[in-house]
Design an enzyme around this catalytic site. Sequence first.
Site, PDB file in Angstrom:
ATOM      1  N   SER A   1       0.828  -1.195   0.000  1.00 40.85           N
ATOM      2  CA  SER A   1       0.000   0.000   0.000  1.00 40.85           C
ATOM      3  C   SER A   1       0.870   1.256   0.000  1.00 40.85           C
ATOM      4  O   SER A   1       1.675   1.450  -0.905  1.00 40.85           O
ATOM      5  CB  SER A   1      -0.951  -0.046   1.205  1.00 40.85           C
ATOM      6  OG  SER A   1      -1.927   0.951   1.113  1.00 40.85           O
TER       7      SER A   1
ATOM      8  N   ASP B   1      -9.742  -3.944  -5.275  1.00 40.97           N
ATOM      9  CA  ASP B   1      -8.966  -2.864  -4.667  1.00 40.97           C
ATOM     10  C   ASP B   1      -8.795  -1.735  -5.674  1.00 40.97           C
ATOM     11  O   ASP B   1      -8.295  -1.966  -6.775  1.00 40.97           O
ATOM     12  CB  ASP B   1      -7.597  -3.411  -4.244  1.00 40.97           C
ATOM     13  CG  ASP B   1      -6.691  -2.354  -3.665  1.00 40.97           C
ATOM     14  OD1 ASP B   1      -7.170  -1.256  -3.333  1.00 40.97           O
ATOM     15  OD2 ASP B   1      -5.480  -2.635  -3.528  1.00 40.97           O
TER      16      ASP B   1
ATOM     17  N   HIS C   1      -8.317  -4.846  -0.639  1.00 44.11           N
ATOM     18  CA  HIS C   1      -7.034  -4.189  -0.403  1.00 44.11           C
ATOM     19  C   HIS C   1      -6.236  -4.866   0.703  1.00 44.11           C
ATOM     20  O   HIS C   1      -5.016  -4.999   0.599  1.00 44.11           O
ATOM     21  CB  HIS C   1      -7.255  -2.722  -0.060  1.00 44.11           C
ATOM     22  CG  HIS C   1      -5.990  -1.954   0.135  1.00 44.11           C
ATOM     23  ND1 HIS C   1      -5.099  -1.726  -0.887  1.00 44.11           N
ATOM     24  CD2 HIS C   1      -5.447  -1.375   1.243  1.00 44.11           C
ATOM     25  CE1 HIS C   1      -4.060  -1.034  -0.432  1.00 44.11           C
ATOM     26  NE2 HIS C   1      -4.256  -0.812   0.854  1.00 44.11           N
TER      27      HIS C   1
END
Length: 343
Positions: A177, A275, A305
């Site tokens: 991320s 995501d 995600h």
Amino acid sequence: MPRPRNGRFRRPTLDDAVARYENRIAPLLAPEPKDPAGRRRVASENDTRVSAALGIVPLDTATRDELVPVDGHPDVRVRVYWPDADPAARGADLPILVYFYGGGFTIAGIDWVSWDARFRQRAHDAGIVLVAVDYAHAPEQRYPTQPEQCWSAFEWVRAHATELGGSPWRIAVGGASSGGDLAAAVTLMNRDRANHPIALQILENPALDLTIGHADMAGIAASMPGVIVRTAGRQLVRQYLGDDAGTARLPYASPLLAASHDGLPPALILTSELDPLRGDGEAYARALSDAGVAVTAVRFIGQTHGSLGCTGLIPAADAAHRLLIAELRTLHSADARRVESAR
């Protein structure tokens, strides 16, 4: 885009295992307040509570914390993870993974139970030294503090690789991320500043375009309109970058928007179908490939995600873990000729 079925487009659907996991943890999650410090505190408490309920217990492997100086910015703490109960011997020549956790630039860290457990498991399973970087949170610290801290940590690892039982010629970088954004930024900084050898970059559901220009809302549920997701993303970006929208176009903020991706290290990029950041990861894979960089990109169907971090609970997460470990284990032998040549 969803594939047509019987002449109609089929909307992506959530993996049943992910749905069961989300239903299981939902009652354990306290609502997060809006102020950054309060949100960070409650998110940490949620992580501790969920980890306990799920039986997540970090392996008892050797670790050591160090404080790395950063020129012009706050020092950064790093934690060295060894694969076994004792630190690796000096000169053991193990591969090293320098890793940057994910948390939207605003929460999480190496002390979270879930991240600490993941780092220990990866170091153990891959037989590597893993160095996790506890970079600063926004908005208290903003860009470029975080990439500079991550760059300094990478430089520190390279300088101390032999002492840590690792090899300076078998260093990989990785992140998830927001940490994937920082890992990719470090590869650009390295190319521009030092050109040290980086054997591999591993990016997991990375955020790579902070203008939100490559976000893909195709997999978002109808109950969560894309405009809401984009608004939330922009709020996190503003906390990290500040109010100057032009900052998001700088290459160390948005590696996908760099003018060139030539000369970057081979990459493994994992994305999840549901995501919005899937668009970032897959566009970056294409940019690397177009620049002649060896890249493997894997999209996990029905995943969200955060679901690929739930090993032991979601089969797709277990598959992602095995893929990452297999890739990291290649560093034990694949670089042997290059190591001898460099020496």
